[in-house]
Motif scaffolding. Sequence first.
Motif, PDB file in Angstrom:
ATOM      1  N   THR A  52      -9.414  -1.239   4.890  1.00 15.25           N
ATOM      2  CA  THR A  52      -8.485  -1.577   6.215  1.00 15.25           C
ATOM      3  C   THR A  52      -8.937  -0.783   7.450  1.00 15.25           C
ATOM      4  N   THR A  53      -8.943   0.455   7.057  1.00 14.27           N
ATOM      5  CA  THR A  53      -9.120   1.354   8.435  1.00 14.27           C
ATOM      6  C   THR A  53     -10.212   0.840   9.368  1.00 14.27           C
ATOM      7  N   ILE A  54     -11.648   0.721   8.547  1.00 17.75           N
ATOM      8  CA  ILE A  54     -12.612   0.429   9.371  1.00 17.75           C
ATOM      9  C   ILE A  54     -12.427  -1.070  10.177  1.00 17.75           C
ATOM     10  N   LEU A  55     -11.700  -2.016   9.625  1.00 18.78           N
ATOM     11  CA  LEU A  55     -11.284  -3.175  10.200  1.00 18.78           C
ATOM     12  C   LEU A  55     -10.591  -3.013  11.374  1.00 18.78           C
ATOM     13  N   LYS A  56      -9.616  -2.184  11.355  1.00 18.01           N
ATOM     14  CA  LYS A  56      -8.709  -1.797  12.542  1.00 18.01           C
ATOM     15  C   LYS A  56      -9.527  -1.113  13.538  1.00 18.01           C
ATOM     16  N   THR A  57     -10.569  -0.124  12.984  1.00 17.29           N
ATOM     17  CA  THR A  57     -11.445   0.537  14.175  1.00 17.29           C
ATOM     18  C   THR A  57     -12.146  -0.451  15.035  1.00 17.29           C
TER      19      THR A  57
ATOM     20  N   LEU B  57     -12.155 -11.192  11.086  1.00 18.43           N
ATOM     21  CA  LEU B  57     -12.256 -10.039  10.266  1.00 18.43           C
ATOM     22  C   LEU B  57     -11.049 -10.227   9.391  1.00 18.43           C
ATOM     23  N   LEU B  58     -11.135 -10.644   8.142  1.00 16.69           N
ATOM     24  CA  LEU B  58     -10.269 -10.893   7.058  1.00 16.69           C
ATOM     25  C   LEU B  58      -9.763  -9.844   6.208  1.00 16.69           C
ATOM     26  N   ASP B  59      -8.637  -9.428   6.105  1.00 21.30           N
ATOM     27  CA  ASP B  59      -8.330  -8.377   5.273  1.00 21.30           C
ATOM     28  C   ASP B  59      -7.295  -8.765   4.344  1.00 21.30           C
ATOM     29  N   GLU B  60      -7.927  -8.755   3.053  1.00 19.71           N
ATOM     30  CA  GLU B  60      -7.279  -9.097   1.918  1.00 19.71           C
ATOM     31  C   GLU B  60      -6.567 -10.582   1.972  1.00 19.71           C
ATOM     32  N   PRO B  61      -7.264 -11.682   2.251  1.00 20.65           N
ATOM     33  CA  PRO B  61      -6.826 -13.002   2.581  1.00 20.65           C
ATOM     34  C   PRO B  61      -6.173 -13.352   1.141  1.00 20.65           C
ATOM     35  N   SER B  62      -6.627 -12.960  -0.004  1.00 17.71           N
ATOM     36  CA  SER B  62      -6.078 -13.525  -1.299  1.00 17.71           C
ATOM     37  C   SER B  62      -4.818 -12.670  -1.790  1.00 17.71           C
ATOM     38  N   MET B  63      -4.593 -11.716  -1.131  1.00 11.82           N
ATOM     39  CA  MET B  63      -3.316 -10.707  -1.635  1.00 11.82           C
ATOM     40  C   MET B  63      -1.889 -11.636  -1.936  1.00 11.82           C
ATOM     41  N   GLY B  64      -1.436 -11.607  -2.908  1.00 17.27           N
ATOM     42  CA  GLY B  64      -0.319 -12.108  -3.463  1.00 17.27           C
ATOM     43  C   GLY B  64      -0.227 -13.477  -3.656  1.00 17.27           C
ATOM     44  N   LEU B  65      -1.538 -14.200  -3.777  1.00 12.74           N
ATOM     45  CA  LEU B  65      -1.617 -15.789  -3.670  1.00 12.74           C
ATOM     46  C   LEU B  65      -1.986 -16.313  -5.387  1.00 12.74           C
ATOM     47  N   ALA B  66      -1.286 -17.131  -5.559  1.00 13.65           N
ATOM     48  CA  ALA B  66      -1.623 -18.029  -6.880  1.00 13.65           C
ATOM     49  C   ALA B  66      -3.160 -18.266  -6.979  1.00 13.65           C
ATOM     50  N   PRO B  67      -3.678 -18.308  -8.117  1.00 14.78           N
ATOM     51  CA  PRO B  67      -5.116 -18.350  -8.361  1.00 14.78           C
ATOM     52  C   PRO B  67      -5.812 -19.812  -7.784  1.00 14.78           C
ATOM     53  N   LEU B  68      -4.855 -20.753  -7.687  1.00 16.30           N
ATOM     54  CA  LEU B  68      -5.258 -22.109  -7.160  1.00 16.30           C
ATOM     55  C   LEU B  68      -5.510 -21.937  -5.544  1.00 16.30           C
ATOM     56  N   PHE B  69      -4.450 -21.140  -5.198  1.00 17.49           N
ATOM     57  CA  PHE B  69      -4.313 -20.854  -3.510  1.00 17.49           C
ATOM     58  C   PHE B  69      -5.817 -19.927  -3.213  1.00 17.49           C
ATOM     59  N   ILE B  70      -6.016 -18.978  -4.158  1.00 15.89           N
ATOM     60  CA  ILE B  70      -7.207 -18.069  -3.841  1.00 15.89           C
ATOM     61  C   ILE B  70      -8.414 -18.771  -3.684  1.00 15.89           C
TER      62      ILE B  70
ATOM     63  N   LEU C 170     -15.222  -9.727   5.583  1.00 15.65           N
ATOM     64  CA  LEU C 170     -14.243  -9.944   4.495  1.00 15.65           C
ATOM     65  C   LEU C 170     -13.800  -8.678   3.700  1.00 15.65           C
ATOM     66  N   VAL C 171     -12.798  -8.263   3.725  1.00 21.96           N
ATOM     67  CA  VAL C 171     -12.316  -7.156   2.986  1.00 21.96           C
ATOM     68  C   VAL C 171     -11.514  -7.586   1.818  1.00 21.96           C
TER      69      VAL C 171
END
Length: 234
Positions: free
Chosen positions: A41-46, A157-170, A189-190
């Motif tokens: 996350t730090t590198i994306l923010k940088t 730059l995508l930071d954890e797009p799958s976080m907290g999503l159900a498998p189908l949504f991922i 993509l992180v």
Amino acid sequence: MLEIKDVSVRYGVIEAIKRVSFEVNEGEIVTLIGANGAGKTTILKTISGLLRSSNGSITFKGRNITKADARTIVKAGISHVPEGRHVFGGMSVKENLDMGAFLRKDSKAIEEDLDRIFRSFPVLKERLNQDAATLSGGEQQMLAMGRSLLSSPDLILLDEPSMGLAPLFIQEIFNIIEEVNKRGTTVLLVEQNANVALEIADRGYVFETGKIVAAGTGKELLASDEVQKAYLGG
Ligand code: ATP
């Protein structure tokens, strides 16, 4: 397209990124994987100008953006979809999308981009007047990506797009990432979900406590015993 050279980033006395170098070529999907706290996350923010490097340089399309501010970096063609999405609650889906086009004046091209975004994310069109805060997690991720794409970025730059999503949504989000890439947007993509990320990535870098410890094509990293053991639960 993007070149990170010898970049270090500190939070006070903690050096979260230690002389990291990597690059993203035009048209690629590149993924950064690694454990919690490795510095992804730090590198994306940088890159997007939210944090400053204490060392090294960041070059985008031949231009040195190491010291540029976030607004200049968006204008240069980089858009950041942060971890946790950060859609604006109390504002409608349409108002959130409009924020993405904030720095643009080409209204005809904005309309075309909006049409394309609705084709990728039909649910956003159905919910245009709904308060963004009431969307599901997956829908909020789609809104955050749609809003970001409305700035017409060359690099997203995508930071954890799958976080907290159900498998189908991922799976759906990853299909859309591939689609966006095929239409010409380069992707950095992180992901915690390293297996899925490496499957769609052209190349990947493995981060460990602020350093890159392995690099290769998505296929190579998926096949690597070391990477499997350490990061992929293999
Ligand atoms: P995660 O997937 O958990 O977000 P990450 O790989 O993205 O992990 P970072 O969030 O970039 O890792 O964090 C890198 C290191 O910097 C960690 O040790 C973290 O504790 C530290 N860190 C992050 N943000 C701050 C901050 N604002 N102040 C101090 N230390 C921080």
